[in-house]
Design a protein around this motif. Structure first.
Motif, PDB file in Angstrom:
ATOM      1  N   ASP A  72    -172.349  20.536  19.659  1.00 32.68           N
ATOM      2  CA  ASP A  72    -171.675  19.254  19.576  1.00 32.68           C
ATOM      3  C   ASP A  72    -171.617  18.803  18.120  1.00 32.68           C
ATOM      4  OD1 ASP A  72    -174.284  18.642  19.048  1.00 32.68           O
ATOM      5  OD2 ASP A  72    -174.630  17.544  20.933  1.00 32.68           O
ATOM      6  N   ASP A  73    -171.137  17.614  17.888  1.00 29.89           N
ATOM      7  CA  ASP A  73    -170.985  17.124  16.516  1.00 29.89           C
ATOM      8  C   ASP A  73    -172.331  17.045  15.788  1.00 29.89           C
ATOM      9  OD1 ASP A  73    -168.276  16.921  16.798  1.00 29.89           O
ATOM     10  OD2 ASP A  73    -168.279  14.777  17.286  1.00 29.89           O
ATOM     11  N   ALA A  74    -173.384  16.663  16.529  1.00 29.91           N
ATOM     12  CA  ALA A  74    -174.705  16.576  15.910  1.00 29.91           C
ATOM     13  C   ALA A  74    -175.186  17.951  15.462  1.00 29.91           C
ATOM     14  CB  ALA A  74    -175.691  15.951  16.897  1.00 29.91           C
TER      15      ALA A  74
ATOM     16  N   ALA B 138    -168.120  21.614  -1.412  1.00 25.10           N
ATOM     17  CA  ALA B 138    -166.807  22.181  -1.085  1.00 25.10           C
ATOM     18  C   ALA B 138    -166.959  23.442  -0.243  1.00 25.10           C
ATOM     19  CB  ALA B 138    -166.033  22.479  -2.367  1.00 25.10           C
ATOM     20  N   ALA B 139    -167.861  24.342  -0.663  1.00 25.45           N
ATOM     21  CA  ALA B 139    -168.046  25.596   0.073  1.00 25.45           C
ATOM     22  C   ALA B 139    -168.623  25.333   1.458  1.00 25.45           C
ATOM     23  CB  ALA B 139    -168.967  26.533  -0.713  1.00 25.45           C
ATOM     24  N   THR B 140    -169.520  24.359   1.577  1.00 27.11           N
ATOM     25  CA  THR B 140    -170.112  24.035   2.874  1.00 27.11           C
ATOM     26  C   THR B 140    -169.055  23.496   3.829  1.00 27.11           C
ATOM     27  OG1 THR B 140    -172.301  23.590   1.937  1.00 27.11           O
ATOM     28  CG2 THR B 140    -171.781  22.551   4.044  1.00 27.11           C
ATOM     29  N   THR B 141    -168.236  22.593   3.336  1.00 29.58           N
ATOM     30  CA  THR B 141    -167.181  22.022   4.175  1.00 29.58           C
ATOM     31  C   THR B 141    -166.225  23.111   4.644  1.00 29.58           C
ATOM     32  OG1 THR B 141    -167.314  19.938   2.946  1.00 29.58           O
ATOM     33  CG2 THR B 141    -165.319  20.335   4.234  1.00 29.58           C
ATOM     34  N   GLU B 142    -165.887  24.002   3.748  1.00 27.40           N
ATOM     35  CA  GLU B 142    -164.977  25.095   4.087  1.00 27.40           C
ATOM     36  C   GLU B 142    -165.584  26.035   5.119  1.00 27.40           C
ATOM     37  OE1 GLU B 142    -163.108  28.940   1.732  1.00 27.40           O
ATOM     38  OE2 GLU B 142    -163.395  27.044   0.632  1.00 27.40           O
TER      39      GLU B 142
ATOM     40  N   LEU C 266    -166.078  28.118  10.767  1.00 29.91           N
ATOM     41  CA  LEU C 266    -166.926  28.488  11.897  1.00 29.91           C
ATOM     42  C   LEU C 266    -166.559  27.700  13.160  1.00 29.91           C
ATOM     43  CD1 LEU C 266    -170.412  28.782  10.128  1.00 29.91           C
ATOM     44  CD2 LEU C 266    -169.078  30.646  11.122  1.00 29.91           C
ATOM     45  N   ARG C 267    -166.279  26.426  13.013  1.00 28.58           N
ATOM     46  CA  ARG C 267    -165.918  25.609  14.182  1.00 28.58           C
ATOM     47  C   ARG C 267    -164.637  26.148  14.822  1.00 28.58           C
ATOM     48  NH1 ARG C 267    -167.353  19.247  13.573  1.00 28.58           N
ATOM     49  NH2 ARG C 267    -166.841  19.439  15.790  1.00 28.58           N
ATOM     50  N   THR C 268    -163.697  26.539  14.004  1.00 24.32           N
ATOM     51  CA  THR C 268    -162.444  27.080  14.530  1.00 24.32           C
ATOM     52  C   THR C 268    -162.679  28.384  15.274  1.00 24.32           C
ATOM     53  OG1 THR C 268    -161.191  26.047  12.742  1.00 24.32           O
ATOM     54  CG2 THR C 268    -160.147  27.900  13.893  1.00 24.32           C
ATOM     55  N   ARG C 269    -163.478  29.263  14.676  1.00 21.87           N
ATOM     56  CA  ARG C 269    -163.707  30.569  15.310  1.00 21.87           C
ATOM     57  C   ARG C 269    -164.512  30.439  16.599  1.00 21.87           C
ATOM     58  NH1 ARG C 269    -164.757  35.494  11.265  1.00 21.87           N
ATOM     59  NH2 ARG C 269    -164.646  36.476  13.335  1.00 21.87           N
ATOM     60  N   VAL C 270    -165.488  29.571  16.601  1.00 22.74           N
ATOM     61  CA  VAL C 270    -166.276  29.374  17.824  1.00 22.74           C
ATOM     62  C   VAL C 270    -165.382  28.843  18.938  1.00 22.74           C
ATOM     63  CG1 VAL C 270    -168.103  27.984  18.874  1.00 22.74           C
ATOM     64  CG2 VAL C 270    -168.489  29.104  16.671  1.00 22.74           C
ATOM     65  N   ALA C 271    -164.489  27.901  18.583  1.00 22.17           N
ATOM     66  CA  ALA C 271    -163.594  27.340  19.598  1.00 22.17           C
ATOM     67  C   ALA C 271    -162.604  28.381  20.108  1.00 22.17           C
ATOM     68  CB  ALA C 271    -162.834  26.149  19.006  1.00 22.17           C
TER      69      ALA C 271
ATOM     70  N   ALA D  15    -167.593  32.512  21.131  1.00 23.33           N
ATOM     71  CA  ALA D  15    -168.844  33.273  20.987  1.00 23.33           C
ATOM     72  C   ALA D  15    -170.014  32.316  20.811  1.00 23.33           C
ATOM     73  CB  ALA D  15    -168.748  34.214  19.803  1.00 23.33           C
ATOM     74  N   THR D  16    -171.009  32.458  21.690  1.00 26.06           N
ATOM     75  CA  THR D  16    -172.239  31.674  21.539  1.00 26.06           C
ATOM     76  C   THR D  16    -173.481  32.553  21.562  1.00 26.06           C
ATOM     77  OG1 THR D  16    -172.271  31.290  23.923  1.00 26.06           O
ATOM     78  CG2 THR D  16    -171.258  29.574  22.545  1.00 26.06           C
ATOM     79  N   ASP D  17    -173.329  33.856  21.899  1.00 32.17           N
ATOM     80  CA  ASP D  17    -174.483  34.758  21.863  1.00 32.17           C
ATOM     81  C   ASP D  17    -174.810  35.086  20.407  1.00 32.17           C
ATOM     82  OD1 ASP D  17    -173.283  37.858  21.393  1.00 32.17           O
ATOM     83  OD2 ASP D  17    -171.865  36.345  22.133  1.00 32.17           O
ATOM     84  N   GLU D  18    -176.062  35.474  20.168  1.00 31.38           N
ATOM     85  CA  GLU D  18    -176.516  35.670  18.785  1.00 31.38           C
ATOM     86  C   GLU D  18    -175.734  36.763  18.067  1.00 31.38           C
ATOM     87  OE1 GLU D  18    -180.568  36.783  16.291  1.00 31.38           O
ATOM     88  OE2 GLU D  18    -180.729  35.865  18.287  1.00 31.38           O
ATOM     89  N   ALA D  19    -175.413  37.854  18.759  1.00 25.67           N
ATOM     90  CA  ALA D  19    -174.689  38.951  18.105  1.00 25.67           C
ATOM     91  C   ALA D  19    -173.306  38.490  17.658  1.00 25.67           C
ATOM     92  CB  ALA D  19    -174.569  40.136  19.062  1.00 25.67           C
ATOM     93  N   GLY D  20    -172.609  37.748  18.510  1.00 20.56           N
ATOM     94  CA  GLY D  20    -171.280  37.272  18.150  1.00 20.56           C
ATOM     95  C   GLY D  20    -171.326  36.251  17.029  1.00 20.56           C
ATOM     96  N   VAL D  21    -172.307  35.360  17.084  1.00 15.84           N
ATOM     97  CA  VAL D  21    -172.454  34.355  16.033  1.00 15.84           C
ATOM     98  C   VAL D  21    -172.812  35.003  14.712  1.00 15.84           C
ATOM     99  CG1 VAL D  21    -173.877  32.428  15.257  1.00 15.84           C
ATOM    100  CG2 VAL D  21    -173.009  32.476  17.603  1.00 15.84           C
TER     101      VAL D  21
END
Length: 394
Positions: free
Chosen positions: A122-124, A141-145, A150-155, A159-165
């Motif tokens: 979630d957002d938190a 800047a790099a953190t925001t990017e 990552l948020r886009t790829r997860v959506a 992928a939520t398993d450790e290998a995919g992450v």
């Protein structure tokens, strides 16, 4: 009476002759005994036949000793030549340094993987990911990017398993570190002259030690190296650099006078390297604070004087990784004065803030070319982006 007198006279004469013969025979036997060599197995000379210093002599006359020839003492053997060390090859260093980097940055990798593979992003949770990256000195800047990617790829991938992450995080981190940047060093002869590397930085970052370790890296690659001790403000700097060079058979050009003109020393070093037909000359400079205008102007002079004889092919800025974002301002000022072409990050094993690699590269537009991960003489190695990212995630 006449006959009696004659007879007595004859007896006296005959007796004298006999006595003389007997005395002569006695002297001959004594001299024969004195000159005759001792028989095999006979006892050696007595204490009376020894000279006062213990040498064996022959008594010819009372109070006179004839000594034998003194024993010839061999000259001491010459001191052995100093042993020249063989530095460890860079390939072996990278394996060892990766293990150290994995230990020092394990908190960063484990924290990110735990957050991303937790199943509920979630957002938190994303804010916590962002905080973790900022704490690692990745830069705003790099953190925001990175978080946005990552948020886009997860959506999209779900992928939520450790290998995919892990796979997603590795790909995005590697993209930020940018493997496409040219991390090669100017260590080859150019147009018939030695390549010239100028090493700069603030006080306390370990420039002189870095120059010595860099010489070992190049010697391990069969390069002919010359060192220039242009840090003339620290009395021990030239001695320290000469010691580093001597261990691997590399000559050091220095001034014997404290406080000599650093530009003149640098000029002499480049000239000597050309005469020796070396592959590369590395110039060590004095540490200086980036906010001291006079010292920074002097550094610019050192570079200009060198360029009267040879182009400067590489300017390496030595940064202490533990200073984090404070090193960014240092890097910017040095870049303005002498034109930085590469970064050397020292003490990277002393911090979990591996994100400084990304921050420096993005801020200056120049690559991290070398990293230091320890106090050993061979604890400096060329920077490998993939090994770096894998070490963070191991």
């Amino acid at each position: 009476m006449t006959y009696v007198g004659i007879a007595v006279a004859i007896l006296v004469v005959v007796g004298g002759v006999i006595l003389g013969l007997l005395r002569g025979r006695g002297r001959s036997s004594v001299e024969d005994e004195r000159e005759a060599p001792p028989l095999p197995g006979s006892p050696g000379p007595s204490d009376a036949d020894l000279a006062p210093d213990g040498a064996i002599g022959t008594i010819e006359h009372p109070g006179e000793v004839v000594e034998e020839e003194p024993e010839v003492v061999a000259a001491p053997a010459p001191a052995p030549a100093p042993t020249v060390e063989t530095p460890e090859a860079p390939a072996g260093r990278l394996r060892r340094l990766r293990a150290r980097l994995a230990r020092s940055n394990s908190a960063l990798g484990k924290g990110l993987l735990a957050l991303l593979a937790g199943g509920s992003l979630d957002d938190a949770a994303w804010e916590e990911v962002e905080d973790t990256l900022l704490a690692a000195d990745l830069g705003v800047a790099a953190t925001t990017e990175l978080v946005a990617a990552l948020r886009t790829r997860v959506a999209v991938e779900g992928a939520t398993d450790e290998a995919g992450v892990r796979r997603m995080l590795r790909e995005e981190l590697l993209r930020l570190v940018d493997p496409a940047m040219d991390r090669s060093l100017a260590d080859e002869r150019v147009d018939g002259r030695p390549a010239c590397i100028l090493v700069v930085g603030v006080n306390g970052t370990g420039k002189t030690t870095t120059v010595g370790k860099l010489a070992r890296v190049l010697v391990a690659q069969d390069k002919d190296v010359v060192l220039g001790a242009a840090d003339t403000f620290r009395a021990a700097a030239a001695d320290q650099l000469e010691t580093w060079g001597g261990r691997v058979g590399v000559p050091t050009i220095r001034s014997e006078r404290d406080g000599a003109d650093p530009a003149a020393v640098a000029f002499d070093a480049v000239k000597a390297a050309a005469e020796l037909e070396a592959d590369v000359v590395i110039i060590d400079t004095a540490g200086r604070l980036q906010n001291k205008v006079g010292l920074m102007d002097e550094l610019g002079k050192v570079k200009r004087v060198i360029e009267k004889q040879s182009p400067v092919d590489e300017v390496l800025l030595v940064l202490d990784a533990t200073t984090g974002q404070n090193g960014m301002r240092q890097a910017e000022v040095f870049g303005e004065v002498v034109g930085i072409t590469g970064i050397v990050l020292t003490k990277l094993d002393g911090t979990a803030k591996g994100g400084i690699v990304v921050a420096v590269q993005r801020g200056l537009g120049v690559p991290v070319k070398l990293v230091g991960l320890g106090e050993g003489p061979d604890d400096l190695a060329p920077f490998d982006p993939e090994a770096f990212v894998d070490a963070i995630l191991d």
